[in-house]
Design a protein around this motif. Structure first.
Motif, PDB file in Angstrom:
ATOM      1  N   ALA A 225     -11.020 -10.938 -48.076  1.00 16.10           N
ATOM      2  CA  ALA A 225     -12.352 -10.821 -48.675  1.00 16.10           C
ATOM      3  C   ALA A 225     -12.643  -9.380 -49.068  1.00 16.10           C
ATOM      4  O   ALA A 225     -13.118  -9.108 -50.176  1.00 16.10           O
ATOM      5  CB  ALA A 225     -13.416 -11.349 -47.714  1.00 16.10           C
ATOM      6  N   MET A 226     -12.351  -8.434 -48.189  1.00 20.91           N
ATOM      7  CA  MET A 226     -12.604  -7.029 -48.489  1.00 20.91           C
ATOM      8  C   MET A 226     -11.714  -6.545 -49.628  1.00 20.91           C
ATOM      9  O   MET A 226     -12.163  -5.807 -50.516  1.00 20.91           O
ATOM     10  CB  MET A 226     -12.380  -6.167 -47.244  1.00 20.91           C
ATOM     11  CG  MET A 226     -12.555  -4.670 -47.492  1.00 20.91           C
ATOM     12  SD  MET A 226     -14.196  -4.248 -48.127  1.00 20.91           S
ATOM     13  CE  MET A 226     -15.138  -4.236 -46.603  1.00 20.91           C
ATOM     14  N   GLY A 227     -10.453  -6.961 -49.633  1.00 23.48           N
ATOM     15  CA  GLY A 227      -9.559  -6.563 -50.712  1.00 23.48           C
ATOM     16  C   GLY A 227     -10.027  -7.063 -52.062  1.00 23.48           C
ATOM     17  O   GLY A 227     -10.007  -6.331 -53.061  1.00 23.48           O
ATOM     18  N   ALA A 228     -10.492  -8.316 -52.099  1.00 24.38           N
ATOM     19  CA  ALA A 228     -10.993  -8.886 -53.351  1.00 24.38           C
ATOM     20  C   ALA A 228     -12.250  -8.170 -53.810  1.00 24.38           C
ATOM     21  O   ALA A 228     -12.444  -7.938 -55.012  1.00 24.38           O
ATOM     22  CB  ALA A 228     -11.259 -10.382 -53.173  1.00 24.38           C
ATOM     23  N   ILE A 229     -13.117  -7.792 -52.872  1.00 26.37           N
ATOM     24  CA  ILE A 229     -14.351  -7.093 -53.219  1.00 26.37           C
ATOM     25  C   ILE A 229     -14.034  -5.720 -53.818  1.00 26.37           C
ATOM     26  O   ILE A 229     -14.609  -5.306 -54.827  1.00 26.37           O
ATOM     27  CB  ILE A 229     -15.260  -6.952 -51.988  1.00 26.37           C
ATOM     28  CG1 ILE A 229     -15.872  -8.311 -51.641  1.00 26.37           C
ATOM     29  CG2 ILE A 229     -16.373  -5.928 -52.234  1.00 26.37           C
ATOM     30  CD1 ILE A 229     -16.658  -8.322 -50.349  1.00 26.37           C
ATOM     31  N   LEU A 230     -13.106  -5.000 -53.207  1.00 26.43           N
ATOM     32  CA  LEU A 230     -12.728  -3.675 -53.722  1.00 26.43           C
ATOM     33  C   LEU A 230     -12.192  -3.780 -55.151  1.00 26.43           C
ATOM     34  O   LEU A 230     -12.574  -2.999 -56.032  1.00 26.43           O
ATOM     35  CB  LEU A 230     -11.677  -3.042 -52.816  1.00 26.43           C
ATOM     36  CG  LEU A 230     -12.146  -2.596 -51.427  1.00 26.43           C
ATOM     37  CD1 LEU A 230     -10.960  -2.145 -50.587  1.00 26.43           C
ATOM     38  CD2 LEU A 230     -13.173  -1.491 -51.529  1.00 26.43           C
ATOM     39  N   ALA A 231     -11.316  -4.751 -55.407  1.00 27.43           N
ATOM     40  CA  ALA A 231     -10.761  -4.925 -56.751  1.00 27.43           C
ATOM     41  C   ALA A 231     -11.842  -5.363 -57.729  1.00 27.43           C
ATOM     42  O   ALA A 231     -11.863  -4.930 -58.889  1.00 27.43           O
ATOM     43  CB  ALA A 231      -9.623  -5.949 -56.715  1.00 27.43           C
ATOM     44  N   GLY A 232     -12.764  -6.224 -57.269  1.00 22.33           N
ATOM     45  CA  GLY A 232     -13.855  -6.675 -58.130  1.00 22.33           C
ATOM     46  C   GLY A 232     -14.791  -5.545 -58.513  1.00 22.33           C
ATOM     47  O   GLY A 232     -15.243  -5.449 -59.659  1.00 22.33           O
ATOM     48  N   VAL A 233     -15.082  -4.671 -57.558  1.00 19.72           N
ATOM     49  CA  VAL A 233     -15.934  -3.515 -57.837  1.00 19.72           C
ATOM     50  C   VAL A 233     -15.257  -2.598 -58.855  1.00 19.72           C
ATOM     51  O   VAL A 233     -15.914  -2.018 -59.733  1.00 19.72           O
ATOM     52  CB  VAL A 233     -16.256  -2.752 -56.536  1.00 19.72           C
ATOM     53  CG1 VAL A 233     -16.907  -1.413 -56.837  1.00 19.72           C
ATOM     54  CG2 VAL A 233     -17.175  -3.582 -55.656  1.00 19.72           C
ATOM     55  N   ALA A 234     -13.931  -2.479 -58.771  1.00 24.37           N
ATOM     56  CA  ALA A 234     -13.195  -1.684 -59.766  1.00 24.37           C
ATOM     57  C   ALA A 234     -13.416  -2.255 -61.161  1.00 24.37           C
ATOM     58  O   ALA A 234     -13.640  -1.511 -62.125  1.00 24.37           O
ATOM     59  CB  ALA A 234     -11.705  -1.671 -59.435  1.00 24.37           C
ATOM     60  N   GLY A 235     -13.386  -3.573 -61.286  1.00 23.25           N
ATOM     61  CA  GLY A 235     -13.631  -4.205 -62.575  1.00 23.25           C
ATOM     62  C   GLY A 235     -15.027  -3.924 -63.099  1.00 23.25           C
ATOM     63  O   GLY A 235     -15.222  -3.637 -64.290  1.00 23.25           O
ATOM     64  N   VAL A 236     -16.009  -3.988 -62.203  1.00 25.29           N
ATOM     65  CA  VAL A 236     -17.400  -3.701 -62.589  1.00 25.29           C
ATOM     66  C   VAL A 236     -17.515  -2.285 -63.121  1.00 25.29           C
ATOM     67  O   VAL A 236     -18.131  -2.032 -64.179  1.00 25.29           O
ATOM     68  CB  VAL A 236     -18.341  -3.906 -61.382  1.00 25.29           C
ATOM     69  CG1 VAL A 236     -19.737  -3.371 -61.702  1.00 25.29           C
ATOM     70  CG2 VAL A 236     -18.421  -5.379 -61.003  1.00 25.29           C
ATOM     71  N   MET A 237     -16.924  -1.323 -62.428  1.00 22.78           N
ATOM     72  CA  MET A 237     -17.061   0.074 -62.815  1.00 22.78           C
ATOM     73  C   MET A 237     -16.336   0.379 -64.124  1.00 22.78           C
ATOM     74  O   MET A 237     -16.809   1.172 -64.944  1.00 22.78           O
ATOM     75  CB  MET A 237     -16.555   0.974 -61.684  1.00 22.78           C
ATOM     76  CG  MET A 237     -17.403   0.876 -60.432  1.00 22.78           C
ATOM     77  SD  MET A 237     -16.781   1.871 -59.048  1.00 22.78           S
ATOM     78  CE  MET A 237     -17.072   3.528 -59.651  1.00 22.78           C
ATOM     79  N   VAL A 238     -15.183  -0.258 -64.348  1.00 21.68           N
ATOM     80  CA  VAL A 238     -14.468  -0.061 -65.613  1.00 21.68           C
ATOM     81  C   VAL A 238     -15.289  -0.605 -66.772  1.00 21.68           C
ATOM     82  O   VAL A 238     -15.405   0.036 -67.826  1.00 21.68           O
ATOM     83  CB  VAL A 238     -13.081  -0.737 -65.553  1.00 21.68           C
ATOM     84  CG1 VAL A 238     -12.455  -0.815 -66.947  1.00 21.68           C
ATOM     85  CG2 VAL A 238     -12.162   0.036 -64.608  1.00 21.68           C
ATOM     86  N   PHE A 239     -15.871  -1.780 -66.593  1.00 20.33           N
ATOM     87  CA  PHE A 239     -16.686  -2.372 -67.659  1.00 20.33           C
ATOM     88  C   PHE A 239     -17.881  -1.483 -67.998  1.00 20.33           C
ATOM     89  O   PHE A 239     -18.177  -1.231 -69.169  1.00 20.33           O
ATOM     90  CB  PHE A 239     -17.172  -3.762 -67.253  1.00 20.33           C
ATOM     91  CG  PHE A 239     -17.953  -4.470 -68.329  1.00 20.33           C
ATOM     92  CD1 PHE A 239     -17.300  -5.260 -69.259  1.00 20.33           C
ATOM     93  CD2 PHE A 239     -19.332  -4.335 -68.425  1.00 20.33           C
ATOM     94  CE1 PHE A 239     -18.010  -5.907 -70.269  1.00 20.33           C
ATOM     95  CE2 PHE A 239     -20.049  -4.963 -69.425  1.00 20.33           C
ATOM     96  CZ  PHE A 239     -19.389  -5.759 -70.346  1.00 20.33           C
TER      97      PHE A 239
END
Length: 276
Positions: A225-239
């Motif tokens: 769950a934490m790993g997925a959240i970290l990667a998801g936040v990366a996507g948000v910030m890139v967008f």
């Protein structure tokens, strides 16, 4: 526990330094606007690709060597984060209350500067876009700062002497985050106080994340769950960087300032990660 919370508060509070820098000087200075937005985009892009996404893959791989499974899930989470923020972005109205803007801008000496009708319309459109950019950026950074605050808090609980350099590094890279929010909001609204407090609130997400994580989320935010959240936040910030920060920066007409600031933002983030 109090010491750990205070260290987290210091790290998050550094955002106010960036906010203060963002509201000083002339709010209509295009070089300052371009530089602030470019710097912030560089920070967000670098931390997303170099820290958050690889760390997400590392966690999803069980904390050891990165596996194909961990990379695949992290990549999927990254694009899910992009999809979520893209949907939210489409739901935000393009028009931002036209009554907010009188068609006048504050001149360099604080006097109203009268503009032609077409210039007034262009100014209103740019201000609306910048206000939207600042708000979306604030939301993305606040979301990013919640797990960051929790991580800082846990590190301080385990070993305060180790947490101090961690806090220093996070505080350093929080400064341009405050700048990222304050500059467009200051330019859009003409209000230094609104820009300062909105930017500062993103930093407060870190101690909030520490408390929530410790009281409620610690049993849940672990492993995959934490790993997925970290990667998801990366996507948000890139967008946010590509869709909001860089286009708004380029609209100032200061292309080279944008590029140099983008590279400087990456360099600052690289330095803080090396220290971290």
């Amino acid at each position: 526990m109090l010491a750990a919370f205070l260290l987290t508060l210091v790290a998050g509070g550094a955002t106010s330094i960036g906010a203060a820098l963002g509201v000083l000087g002339r709010g209509t200075n295009p070089k300052m606007l371009a530089g602030g937005l470019g710097l912030s985009a560089g920070v967000m892009l670098y931390v997303s690709f170099v820290e958050l996404l690889p760390e997400g893959a590392h966690v999803l791989s069980g904390g050891g060597a990165i596996t194909a499974r961990g990379t695949a899930i992290a990549t999927l989470s990254f694009f899910v984060g992009i999809a979520l923020i893209a949907v939210l972005d489409r739901l935000v109205p393009e028009a931002v209350s036209p009554h907010e803007f009188s068609g006048r801008m504050t001149g360099s000496h604080g006097d109203p500067e009268v503009r032609e009708p077409d210039e007034q319309a262009a100014d209103r459109a740019l201000r609306a876009r910048l206000l939207r950019t600042g708000t979306v950026t604030a939301a993305a950074l606040a979301f990013h700062n919640v797990p960051e605050g929790f991580a800082t808090f846990v590190a301080a609980l385990q070993a305060p002497e180790i947490a101090i350099p961690v806090v220093a590094a996070i505080a350093l890279h929080n400064i341009p985050e405050g700048l990222a929010v304050a500059v467009p909001v200051r330019r859009a609204t003409g209000s230094r106080s609104k820009a300062f407090w909105l930017a500062s609130m993103t930093g407060l997400a870190e101690p909030v994340g520490a408390v929530l994580g410790y009281l409620l989320l610690a049993p849940l935010l672990s492993g995959d769950a934490m790993g997925a959240i970290l990667a998801g936040v990366a996507g948000v910030m890139v967008f946010v960087s590509l869709d909001e920060l860089l286009p708004a920066a380029e609209e100032t007409g200061e292309h080279h300032t944008v590029i140099y600031s983008l590279i400087a933002g990456m360099a600052i983030m690289a330095l803080t990660l090396l220290i971290l």
